[in-house]
Design an enzyme around this catalytic site. Structure first.
Site, short mmCIF file in Angstrom:
data_model
loop_
_atom_site.label_atom_id
_atom_site.label_comp_id
_atom_site.label_asym_id
_atom_site.label_seq_id
_atom_site.Cartn_x
_atom_site.Cartn_y
_atom_site.Cartn_z
N SER A 63 157.00 112.50 -7.48
CA SER A 63 156.53 113.17 -6.26
C SER A 63 156.93 114.64 -6.25
O SER A 63 158.11 114.98 -6.20
CB SER A 63 157.10 112.47 -5.03
OG SER A 63 156.79 113.25 -3.89
N HIS B 16 152.32 112.69 -8.06
CA HIS B 16 152.11 112.31 -6.66
C HIS B 16 152.24 113.56 -5.77
O HIS B 16 153.23 114.29 -5.85
CB HIS B 16 153.20 111.29 -6.29
CG HIS B 16 153.07 110.68 -4.94
ND1 HIS B 16 152.25 109.60 -4.68
CD2 HIS B 16 153.68 110.98 -3.76
CE1 HIS B 16 152.36 109.26 -3.40
NE2 HIS B 16 153.22 110.09 -2.82
N ASP C 211 152.23 114.92 -1.86
CA ASP C 211 152.38 114.52 -0.46
C ASP C 211 151.88 115.61 0.47
O ASP C 211 152.53 116.65 0.60
CB ASP C 211 153.86 114.26 -0.16
CG ASP C 211 154.37 113.01 -0.85
OD1 ASP C 211 153.82 111.93 -0.59
OD2 ASP C 211 155.33 113.12 -1.64
N MET D 244 151.25 116.79 4.24
CA MET D 244 151.73 116.45 5.60
C MET D 244 151.23 117.49 6.59
O MET D 244 151.17 118.67 6.26
CB MET D 244 153.27 116.47 5.62
CG MET D 244 153.90 115.56 4.60
SD MET D 244 155.69 115.67 4.71
CE MET D 244 156.15 114.66 3.31
N HIS E 70 148.58 111.67 -1.65
CA HIS E 70 148.99 110.85 -0.51
C HIS E 70 148.89 111.71 0.75
O HIS E 70 149.71 112.61 0.95
CB HIS E 70 150.44 110.39 -0.76
CG HIS E 70 151.06 109.61 0.34
ND1 HIS E 70 152.42 109.40 0.42
CD2 HIS E 70 150.52 108.97 1.41
CE1 HIS E 70 152.69 108.67 1.49
NE2 HIS E 70 151.55 108.40 2.11
N MET F 186 149.38 112.32 4.47
CA MET F 186 150.08 111.89 5.68
C MET F 186 149.59 112.79 6.80
O MET F 186 150.33 113.64 7.32
CB MET F 186 151.60 112.00 5.47
CG MET F 186 152.14 110.87 4.61
SD MET F 186 153.74 111.25 3.90
CE MET F 186 153.19 112.12 2.45
N MET G 299 154.89 102.17 1.97
CA MET G 299 155.98 103.11 2.22
C MET G 299 157.29 102.33 2.34
O MET G 299 157.38 101.41 3.15
CB MET G 299 155.75 103.90 3.53
CG MET G 299 154.69 104.98 3.48
SD MET G 299 154.91 106.26 2.22
CE MET G 299 156.60 106.79 2.46
N GLY H 174 164.10 111.91 -0.34
CA GLY H 174 165.55 111.69 -0.36
C GLY H 174 166.09 110.70 0.65
O GLY H 174 167.27 110.71 0.96
N ASP I 50 156.52 103.81 -2.43
CA ASP I 50 156.87 105.22 -2.26
C ASP I 50 158.05 105.38 -1.31
O ASP I 50 157.93 105.03 -0.12
CB ASP I 50 155.63 105.94 -1.71
CG ASP I 50 155.80 107.43 -1.54
OD1 ASP I 50 156.84 107.97 -1.93
OD2 ASP I 50 154.85 108.05 -1.01
C1 DX5 Z 1 157.75 110.69 1.80
C2 DX5 Z 1 156.81 110.90 0.65
C3 DX5 Z 1 157.39 110.51 -0.65
C4 DX5 Z 1 158.64 111.26 -1.04
C5 DX5 Z 1 159.45 110.36 -1.92
O1 DX5 Z 1 157.09 110.87 2.99
O2 DX5 Z 1 155.62 110.15 0.83
O3 DX5 Z 1 156.41 110.57 -1.69
O4 DX5 Z 1 158.37 112.46 -1.71
O5 DX5 Z 1 160.66 110.98 -2.19
P1 DX5 Z 1 161.95 110.15 -2.67
O6 DX5 Z 1 161.56 109.46 -3.94
O7 DX5 Z 1 162.98 111.20 -2.86
O8 DX5 Z 1 162.27 109.17 -1.57
ZN ZN Z 2 154.16 109.99 -0.93
#
Ligand code: DX5
Ligand code: ZN
Length: 214
Positions: free
Chosen positions: A6, A31, A33, A35, A64, A66, A135, A143, A173
């Site tokens: 990610s 990946h 993300d 947002m 992905h 969000m 999720m 993190g 994820d």
């Molecule tokens: C969280 C994201 C994840 C995130 C995962 O909302 O969708 O893809 O980057 O990060 P780690 O692997 O650090 O939990």
């Molecule tokens: Zn994600």
């Protein structure tokens, strides 16, 4: 397992360097993300960044979203070079239509579920989707700690997929590392997303390898 690092945990001051590492790694996807500060309490990056990442990355992009109203952005996501476009079930009133729009645009269609959304919500769409993203943290931040109940959801999803004759692959994820990755692989997860575990590791290639080998 297939590995989808990610980008959220990468060093945005040196993205080209981190993407070069990904290109040379055993990762299967990258990946991304996206947002919007509405669906999740954070804002990440958008189309201009995605486009540049696509130019610099030789792995298929696993996007992905969000965001609310993801149906508005299908063409833009495709034009940024996405191979997989994943939308949240919770963000789509007309999920069946969005899934068809994604496929008509030439991408694989993914549907994501928040930790509190039961797998059963997918019963009437599972036959049409290419990927389900479970999720394993509340979305919005990298993190965070893996929510153990996800393992049961992976098993339930595996059962739903076989009952409905679906081809969907299972992606998880959030909070994935060597330990949770091993548990996920055993439960039937096929694609592991990992942010911090890869990008904050002193040896990102080894971190990717440890998941790819599961
Ligand atoms: C969280 C994201 C994840 C995130 C995962 O909302 O969708 O893809 O980057 O990060 P780690 O692997 O650090 O939990
Ligand atoms: Zn994600």
């Amino acid at each position: 397992m297939l590995v989808s690092p990610s980008l959220l945990s990468a060093d945005f001051g040196h993205l080209a360097q981190d993407l070069d590492m990904i290109n040379r790694s055993e990762a299967h996807y990258l990946h991304l993300d996206v947002m919007d500060g509405v669906f999740v309490p954070n804002i990440s990056f958008g189309f201009p960044v995605m486009k540049h990442v696509h130019d610099l990355c030789n792995k298929p992009l696993d996007v992905h979203l969000m965001i609310v109203e993801p149906q508005k952005f299908v063409t833009q996501v495709r034009d940024c070079g996405a191979s997989i476009m994943t939308v949240h079930q919770e963000a789509c009133t007309h999920l069946n239509r969005v899934v068809q729009q994604i496929k008509d645009a030439g991408m694989q269609a993914g549907v994501a579920l928040n930790p509190a959304t039961p797998v059963a919500m997918l019963r009437d769409i599972i036959a049409d989707v290419d990927l389900v993203l479970l999720m394993s943290v509340n979305p919005g931040f990298g993190g965070q700690r893996f929510i153990p109940g996800t393992l049961r959801k992976v098993c339930e999803l595996r059962q739903l997929i076989s009952e409905q004759g679906s081809q969907a692959v299972i992606e998880v994820d959030g909070g994935v590392n060597a330990e949770t990755g091993a548990q996920l692989a055993k439960a039937g997860c096929e694609v592991a997303v990992a942010g911090n575990y890869v990008f904050k590791s002193p040896d990102p290639h080894e971190a990717i390898h440890s998941l790819a080998a599961l």
